[in-house]
Write a protein that holds these residues in place. Sequence first.
Motif, short mmCIF file in Angstrom:
data_model
loop_
_atom_site.label_atom_id
_atom_site.label_comp_id
_atom_site.label_asym_id
_atom_site.label_seq_id
_atom_site.Cartn_x
_atom_site.Cartn_y
_atom_site.Cartn_z
N GLY A 140 5.22 -10.20 -9.17
CA GLY A 140 4.97 -11.58 -8.74
C GLY A 140 3.57 -11.75 -8.18
O GLY A 140 2.88 -12.71 -8.49
N VAL A 141 3.14 -10.79 -7.36
CA VAL A 141 1.79 -10.85 -6.80
C VAL A 141 0.75 -10.78 -7.92
O VAL A 141 -0.19 -11.58 -7.97
CB VAL A 141 1.57 -9.69 -5.79
CG1 VAL A 141 0.11 -9.61 -5.37
CG2 VAL A 141 2.46 -9.85 -4.58
N VAL A 142 0.93 -9.83 -8.83
CA VAL A 142 -0.04 -9.64 -9.92
C VAL A 142 -0.07 -10.87 -10.84
O VAL A 142 -1.14 -11.28 -11.30
CB VAL A 142 0.27 -8.35 -10.70
CG1 VAL A 142 -0.57 -8.24 -11.95
CG2 VAL A 142 0.06 -7.14 -9.80
N THR A 143 1.06 -11.48 -11.07
CA THR A 143 1.10 -12.70 -11.88
C THR A 143 0.30 -13.81 -11.22
O THR A 143 -0.49 -14.50 -11.87
CB THR A 143 2.56 -13.16 -12.10
OG1 THR A 143 3.27 -12.11 -12.77
CG2 THR A 143 2.62 -14.44 -12.91
N ALA A 144 0.48 -13.98 -9.92
CA ALA A 144 -0.28 -15.00 -9.19
C ALA A 144 -1.77 -14.71 -9.25
O ALA A 144 -2.59 -15.62 -9.48
CB ALA A 144 0.19 -15.06 -7.74
N VAL A 145 -2.16 -13.46 -9.06
CA VAL A 145 -3.57 -13.07 -9.13
C VAL A 145 -4.14 -13.39 -10.51
O VAL A 145 -5.24 -13.96 -10.62
CB VAL A 145 -3.75 -11.57 -8.78
CG1 VAL A 145 -5.16 -11.09 -9.10
CG2 VAL A 145 -3.42 -11.32 -7.33
N ALA A 193 -7.64 -2.67 -6.78
CA ALA A 193 -6.93 -1.43 -6.46
C ALA A 193 -6.62 -1.35 -4.97
O ALA A 193 -5.50 -0.97 -4.57
CB ALA A 193 -7.74 -0.22 -6.91
N LEU A 194 -7.58 -1.70 -4.12
CA LEU A 194 -7.35 -1.66 -2.67
C LEU A 194 -6.25 -2.62 -2.23
O LEU A 194 -5.35 -2.26 -1.47
CB LEU A 194 -8.64 -2.01 -1.93
CG LEU A 194 -9.59 -0.87 -1.64
CD1 LEU A 194 -10.89 -1.41 -1.06
CD2 LEU A 194 -8.97 0.14 -0.71
N HIS A 195 -6.34 -3.84 -2.71
CA HIS A 195 -5.33 -4.84 -2.33
C HIS A 195 -3.97 -4.50 -2.92
O HIS A 195 -2.94 -4.67 -2.26
CB HIS A 195 -5.80 -6.24 -2.73
CG HIS A 195 -6.90 -6.75 -1.87
ND1 HIS A 195 -6.69 -7.62 -0.83
CD2 HIS A 195 -8.23 -6.48 -1.87
CE1 HIS A 195 -7.83 -7.88 -0.23
NE2 HIS A 195 -8.78 -7.20 -0.85
N TRP A 210 -4.95 -4.31 -9.56
CA TRP A 210 -3.99 -4.68 -8.52
C TRP A 210 -2.63 -4.06 -8.86
O TRP A 210 -1.96 -3.51 -7.99
CB TRP A 210 -3.89 -6.19 -8.44
CG TRP A 210 -3.47 -6.75 -7.13
CD1 TRP A 210 -2.29 -6.55 -6.46
CD2 TRP A 210 -4.23 -7.63 -6.30
NE1 TRP A 210 -2.27 -7.26 -5.29
CE2 TRP A 210 -3.45 -7.94 -5.17
CE3 TRP A 210 -5.48 -8.22 -6.43
CZ2 TRP A 210 -3.88 -8.79 -4.16
CZ3 TRP A 210 -5.91 -9.06 -5.42
CH2 TRP A 210 -5.13 -9.34 -4.30
N LEU A 211 -2.23 -4.16 -10.11
CA LEU A 211 -0.95 -3.60 -10.55
C LEU A 211 -0.96 -2.08 -10.40
O LEU A 211 -0.02 -1.51 -9.84
CB LEU A 211 -0.66 -4.00 -11.99
CG LEU A 211 0.63 -3.43 -12.60
CD1 LEU A 211 1.85 -3.92 -11.83
CD2 LEU A 211 0.73 -3.82 -14.07
N LEU A 212 -2.01 -1.44 -10.88
CA LEU A 212 -2.09 0.02 -10.79
C LEU A 212 -2.11 0.47 -9.33
O LEU A 212 -1.40 1.40 -8.94
CB LEU A 212 -3.33 0.53 -11.53
CG LEU A 212 -3.50 2.04 -11.55
CD1 LEU A 212 -2.32 2.71 -12.24
CD2 LEU A 212 -4.79 2.41 -12.25
N GLY A 213 -2.92 -0.20 -8.50
CA GLY A 213 -2.96 0.14 -7.08
C GLY A 213 -1.61 -0.07 -6.42
O GLY A 213 -1.18 0.74 -5.59
N GLY A 214 -0.92 -1.14 -6.79
CA GLY A 214 0.40 -1.41 -6.22
C GLY A 214 1.42 -0.35 -6.60
O GLY A 214 2.23 0.07 -5.77
N LEU A 215 1.37 0.09 -7.84
CA LEU A 215 2.30 1.15 -8.27
C LEU A 215 2.03 2.45 -7.53
O LEU A 215 2.96 3.17 -7.15
CB LEU A 215 2.20 1.35 -9.79
CG LEU A 215 2.72 0.18 -10.63
CD1 LEU A 215 2.43 0.40 -12.10
CD2 LEU A 215 4.21 -0.05 -10.39
N ILE A 216 0.76 2.73 -7.29
CA ILE A 216 0.41 3.92 -6.49
C ILE A 216 0.87 3.71 -5.05
O ILE A 216 1.39 4.63 -4.41
CB ILE A 216 -1.10 4.22 -6.58
CG1 ILE A 216 -1.47 4.64 -8.00
CG2 ILE A 216 -1.51 5.29 -5.57
CD1 ILE A 216 -2.95 4.71 -8.28
N GLY A 217 0.67 2.51 -4.52
CA GLY A 217 1.08 2.20 -3.15
C GLY A 217 2.57 2.37 -2.94
O GLY A 217 3.01 2.70 -1.83
N PHE A 218 3.37 2.16 -3.99
CA PHE A 218 4.81 2.37 -3.87
C PHE A 218 5.13 3.84 -3.61
O PHE A 218 6.22 4.16 -3.15
CB PHE A 218 5.54 1.90 -5.14
CG PHE A 218 6.03 0.48 -5.06
CD1 PHE A 218 7.20 0.18 -4.39
CD2 PHE A 218 5.32 -0.54 -5.66
CE1 PHE A 218 7.66 -1.13 -4.31
CE2 PHE A 218 5.76 -1.85 -5.59
CZ PHE A 218 6.93 -2.14 -4.91
#
Length: 180
Positions: free
Chosen positions: A129-134, A107-109, A56-64
């Motif tokens: 924050g999202v990744v911490t909650a997950v 990764a998708l989310h 989730w973290l890696l996908g989010g960093l790519i999404g940025f």
Amino acid sequence: MLAHLVQTGFGDFYDGLAHWALTPNDLMVVLAFVLLAGSGGQAAAKGTLLALPSAWLLGGLIGFQLPALGALPVATALTVGLAGLLVALNRRLPTTALTIGALVAGALHGLANGSVMLVEGRDRLALLGVVTAVAVVTLVGSALVVPIEKPAARVVIRVAGSWLTAIALLLLGWQFRAQS
């Protein structure tokens, strides 16, 4: 269609925590993987705990880096539906397969979250924050599901999986209706 990040007034990290809890696709995929991993035992739960938040973290960093992606509602609803279906069917995946599934879903989310957060001008603290909650929900939820052995309680888990699948189908139908 873009999801909007919740504004708590406490900063981006807490906005990310609230966003996760108030975004149906994100909330449901974590619940589905918690049930799936918890039903698979300790090894499956540990693999999912490492894979889901990390991806989730890696996908989010790519999404940025990719603001044009948006929320990816169809892809994220499919991950919820598939994971929920596996729970409903009481399928215990091999730990490796479950970990790979958690990596793909995370990764998708994360990709969708990062893309939306970038468009809304958020910084990476919201993603954290999202990744911490997950991570916290995956840890606590899996720990609660792993020891369940009574047949009646296992049925409740399967019913929850069927509900997650049904909700994912409704979300998919909603997306296709909106496009026509």
